[in-house]
Design a protein around this motif. Sequence first.
Motif, PDB file in Angstrom:
ATOM      1  N   SER A   3       0.855  -1.191   0.000  1.00 59.86           N
ATOM      2  CA  SER A   3       0.000   0.000   0.000  1.00 59.86           C
ATOM      3  C   SER A   3       0.886   1.235   0.000  1.00 59.86           C
ATOM      4  N   GLY A   4       0.325   2.333  -0.485  1.00 54.16           N
ATOM      5  CA  GLY A   4       1.090   3.571  -0.565  1.00 54.16           C
ATOM      6  C   GLY A   4       0.966   4.195  -1.942  1.00 54.16           C
ATOM      7  N   LEU A   5       1.993   4.932  -2.339  1.00 59.45           N
ATOM      8  CA  LEU A   5       1.956   5.673  -3.602  1.00 59.45           C
ATOM      9  C   LEU A   5       3.228   5.429  -4.400  1.00 59.45           C
ATOM     10  N   CYS A   6       3.047   5.059  -5.658  1.00 57.68           N
ATOM     11  CA  CYS A   6       4.171   4.857  -6.579  1.00 57.68           C
ATOM     12  C   CYS A   6       3.952   5.719  -7.815  1.00 57.68           C
ATOM     13  N   GLN A   7       4.995   6.418  -8.225  1.00 53.78           N
ATOM     14  CA  GLN A   7       4.945   7.193  -9.466  1.00 53.78           C
ATOM     15  C   GLN A   7       5.932   6.578 -10.456  1.00 53.78           C
ATOM     16  N   ILE A   8       5.424   6.202 -11.623  1.00 48.98           N
ATOM     17  CA  ILE A   8       6.275   5.688 -12.697  1.00 48.98           C
ATOM     18  C   ILE A   8       6.230   6.692 -13.836  1.00 48.98           C
ATOM     19  N   MET A  23       7.491  16.352  -5.961  1.00 51.53           N
ATOM     20  CA  MET A  23       6.654  15.147  -6.065  1.00 51.53           C
ATOM     21  C   MET A  23       7.338  13.916  -5.489  1.00 51.53           C
ATOM     22  N   LYS A  24       8.637  13.811  -5.693  1.00 53.53           N
ATOM     23  CA  LYS A  24       9.356  12.615  -5.243  1.00 53.53           C
ATOM     24  C   LYS A  24       9.207  12.405  -3.742  1.00 53.53           C
ATOM     25  N   GLY A  25       9.184  13.504  -2.997  1.00 54.42           N
ATOM     26  CA  GLY A  25       9.089  13.402  -1.545  1.00 54.42           C
ATOM     27  C   GLY A  25       7.788  12.794  -1.060  1.00 54.42           C
ATOM     28  N   LYS A  26       6.703  12.899  -1.845  1.00 51.77           N
ATOM     29  CA  LYS A  26       5.414  12.355  -1.430  1.00 51.77           C
ATOM     30  C   LYS A  26       5.252  10.893  -1.822  1.00 51.77           C
ATOM     31  N   CYS A  27       6.152  10.379  -2.645  1.00 52.24           N
ATOM     32  CA  CYS A  27       6.017   9.004  -3.141  1.00 52.24           C
ATOM     33  C   CYS A  27       6.719   8.010  -2.220  1.00 52.24           C
ATOM     34  N   ASP A  28       6.106   6.847  -2.052  1.00 55.57           N
ATOM     35  CA  ASP A  28       6.782   5.745  -1.371  1.00 55.57           C
ATOM     36  C   ASP A  28       7.753   5.071  -2.335  1.00 55.57           C
ATOM     37  N   VAL A  29       7.364   5.046  -3.602  1.00 49.00           N
ATOM     38  CA  VAL A  29       8.210   4.469  -4.651  1.00 49.00           C
ATOM     39  C   VAL A  29       8.171   5.398  -5.854  1.00 49.00           C
ATOM     40  N   GLN A  30       9.334   5.616  -6.455  1.00 49.07           N
ATOM     41  CA  GLN A  30       9.384   6.365  -7.708  1.00 49.07           C
ATOM     42  C   GLN A  30      10.310   5.620  -8.663  1.00 49.07           C
ATOM     43  N   ALA A  31       9.834   5.419  -9.894  1.00 48.38           N
ATOM     44  CA  ALA A  31      10.616   4.677 -10.884  1.00 48.38           C
ATOM     45  C   ALA A  31      10.655   5.458 -12.188  1.00 48.38           C
ATOM     46  N   ARG A  32      11.811   5.421 -12.840  1.00 48.90           N
ATOM     47  CA  ARG A  32      12.020   6.181 -14.082  1.00 48.90           C
ATOM     48  C   ARG A  32      12.255   5.227 -15.247  1.00 48.90           C
ATOM     49  N   LEU A  33      11.552   5.484 -16.341  1.00 50.11           N
ATOM     50  CA  LEU A  33      11.740   4.710 -17.568  1.00 50.11           C
ATOM     51  C   LEU A  33      12.621   5.481 -18.534  1.00 50.11           C
ATOM     52  N   GLU A  34      13.463   4.768 -19.243  1.00 52.74           N
ATOM     53  CA  GLU A  34      14.247   5.389 -20.305  1.00 52.74           C
ATOM     54  C   GLU A  34      14.249   4.463 -21.513  1.00 52.74           C
ATOM     55  N   ALA A  35      14.144   5.071 -22.687  1.00 53.79           N
ATOM     56  CA  ALA A  35      14.239   4.277 -23.907  1.00 53.79           C
ATOM     57  C   ALA A  35      15.674   3.797 -24.057  1.00 53.79           C
ATOM     58  N   GLY A  86      11.984   0.125 -29.439  1.00 57.83           N
ATOM     59  CA  GLY A  86      11.096  -0.870 -28.852  1.00 57.83           C
ATOM     60  C   GLY A  86      11.649  -1.492 -27.595  1.00 57.83           C
ATOM     61  N   LYS A  87      12.711  -0.922 -27.070  1.00 54.67           N
ATOM     62  CA  LYS A  87      13.307  -1.449 -25.842  1.00 54.67           C
ATOM     63  C   LYS A  87      13.449  -0.316 -24.826  1.00 54.67           C
ATOM     64  N   ALA A  88      13.280  -0.664 -23.563  1.00 54.64           N
ATOM     65  CA  ALA A  88      13.346   0.355 -22.509  1.00 54.64           C
ATOM     66  C   ALA A  88      13.832  -0.274 -21.219  1.00 54.64           C
ATOM     67  N   ARG A  89      14.198   0.587 -20.297  1.00 55.72           N
ATOM     68  CA  ARG A  89      14.706   0.129 -18.995  1.00 55.72           C
ATOM     69  C   ARG A  89      14.053   0.947 -17.897  1.00 55.72           C
ATOM     70  N   LEU A  90      13.720   0.263 -16.785  1.00 56.02           N
ATOM     71  CA  LEU A  90      13.124   0.926 -15.632  1.00 56.02           C
ATOM     72  C   LEU A  90      14.145   0.980 -14.499  1.00 56.02           C
ATOM     73  N   HIS A  91      14.372   2.191 -13.981  1.00 59.36           N
ATOM     74  CA  HIS A  91      15.292   2.405 -12.861  1.00 59.36           C
ATOM     75  C   HIS A  91      14.483   2.774 -11.622  1.00 59.36           C
ATOM     76  N   TRP A  92      14.808   2.163 -10.502  1.00 58.01           N
ATOM     77  CA  TRP A  92      14.134   2.479  -9.238  1.00 58.01           C
ATOM     78  C   TRP A  92      14.829   3.687  -8.613  1.00 58.01           C
ATOM     79  N   GLU A  93      14.167   4.832  -8.641  1.00 53.65           N
ATOM     80  CA  GLU A  93      14.755   6.061  -8.104  1.00 53.65           C
ATOM     81  C   GLU A  93      14.582   6.169  -6.592  1.00 53.65           C
ATOM     82  N   LYS A  94      13.531   5.546  -6.077  1.00 50.57           N
ATOM     83  CA  LYS A  94      13.269   5.619  -4.635  1.00 50.57           C
ATOM     84  C   LYS A  94      12.395   4.444  -4.226  1.00 50.57           C
ATOM     85  N   VAL A  95      12.772   3.776  -3.154  1.00 55.00           N
ATOM     86  CA  VAL A  95      11.933   2.746  -2.535  1.00 55.00           C
ATOM     87  C   VAL A  95      11.972   3.013  -1.037  1.00 55.00           C
ATOM     88  N   LYS A  96      10.894   3.521  -0.505  1.00 53.09           N
ATOM     89  CA  LYS A  96      10.855   3.903   0.907  1.00 53.09           C
ATOM     90  C   LYS A  96      11.138   2.703   1.799  1.00 53.09           C
TER      91      LYS A  96
END
Length: 483
Positions: A152-157, A334-346, A353-363
């Motif tokens: 439970s909580g808030l995640c921004q991708i 915004m990052k401060g209010k998130c429990d999890v924040q993840a960034r996508l990059e092509a 058609g390929k991308a990568r997800l980086h975990w910027e924050k995991v509370k």
Amino acid sequence: MEATLDSAAILEESNRIPKEIPAWVRQAVAKMRAAGKPDHEILTTAFERNADKNPLGDVPEFYEVLGYQIPTVTTDDEARELALAGRPYWIGGEFSLDGDAAKHIDYAAQEAQAATQDAEYWETSPNRLKSVADFIQTPEIEWMVEGRLHRSGLCQIYGPSYAGRTLLVLDLVMSWCAGLEEWQGQRLNTGGEPQQAVYVAAEGGAALAVHVDAWLKHRGIPASRLSGLLFLDGGDGDHMFLELQKGRRDEPSVDHRDSWNRLVKEIVHAGIEPSLIVFDTQIDLAPGVDENSNADMVNVLRMVKRYADEMKFMAVVVHHTGHDESRARGASGMKGKCDVQARLEAVGSVGSGKARLHWEKVKGRAKPEDSLSYAIKGQALLPGLNSEGAICEPIGDTDVAIEKFKAMKPEDELRWKIYYHVGREGASVRSIAEVTGLSRNSKKLTDALEYLCYTKELICIKPKTKGAAKRYAANMVELDEEE
């Protein structure tokens, strides 16, 4: 001389009396004491003045200094009797001289009522503060995606266009609701049982439906297994907007038909208890807010997080990057209010058609060093799919490296400019930058030089003396072969 002695005696007596007692009272008592009058006579004088409604002292300390034990009374008769004698008393927690007990008795009743209300309050709203011993007994974090996404909580991708934001989040939701135990190589804590979720698809419609169809067909999972997944389809004109009060507080900011309260009622009516709700996209939650305002955007995310915490679900909001693709578009808070924040990059060139997800924050955890990479595949790559939609499949680091390397390849014009400028003698980065019209620190020039060295078209000549700049020269072997 005698007057001086009297004044000194009065001052000495006055200083013995507590400073909390008014100065004029201290002076009156001091004069009588300096004159040699005993305390009981001073009290008698005080009581007489009190009875004449001209009190010598109306603070309890005055009487206590003179040794008078102020009685406590509970009835009107007791209070009146003492008041007529000019003697003070306590009633209902108050000091009094006036003999009017009724108002104090009413006050006491009010105090009793307040005490009852206070007890009822604490019974229904227990104290939330915890001792150290209680605090360390707090349950461990429960994970939806092990070590990455809480229950439970808030995640921004967030990510740029063509990075597959919606496809990746849709894959998470459908994997969760199908009871799969893995998502993009990450452990899903479903216990093998189908879960429940809601997908608020503001941009929904057929564009999203075809991807849902593709996922089911690719996985070979019947739609009936995902009976706990419900969509709010923006393609049908159905939306959910947050009620952000900006004007008069008695005026709702959104139509009740699009409110969060209505969505909650619909969820209850559907008979599900979602553990995951996706809001795609974030900006559609509150049209008209200033994305660059920390006050506005933190308020939006705070409201979503409050709903998630109250109803015990994980809220995932899908967001865009700005001009700087290394951070989410808009307000920095915004990052401060998130429990999890993840960034996508092509990965590689746009449209690879390929991308990568980086975990910027995991509370509750150190920032993860790992990432997950995936490829977007449709009919062209999956001929047997028989669907117009696409799906996400995990890929390894080798595939990522290949795509990144392909993206580094310079255009032919830039390639030959560099190649023939450096020649056999070589040239510095500064010189190459001037010829090509690029900044010496630009990614485009850096990538081009790295690519040409990797393909052995150039060689990097390291400086022999400290502080000298490195140079690049044409690889003579490669050059001779082309000639």
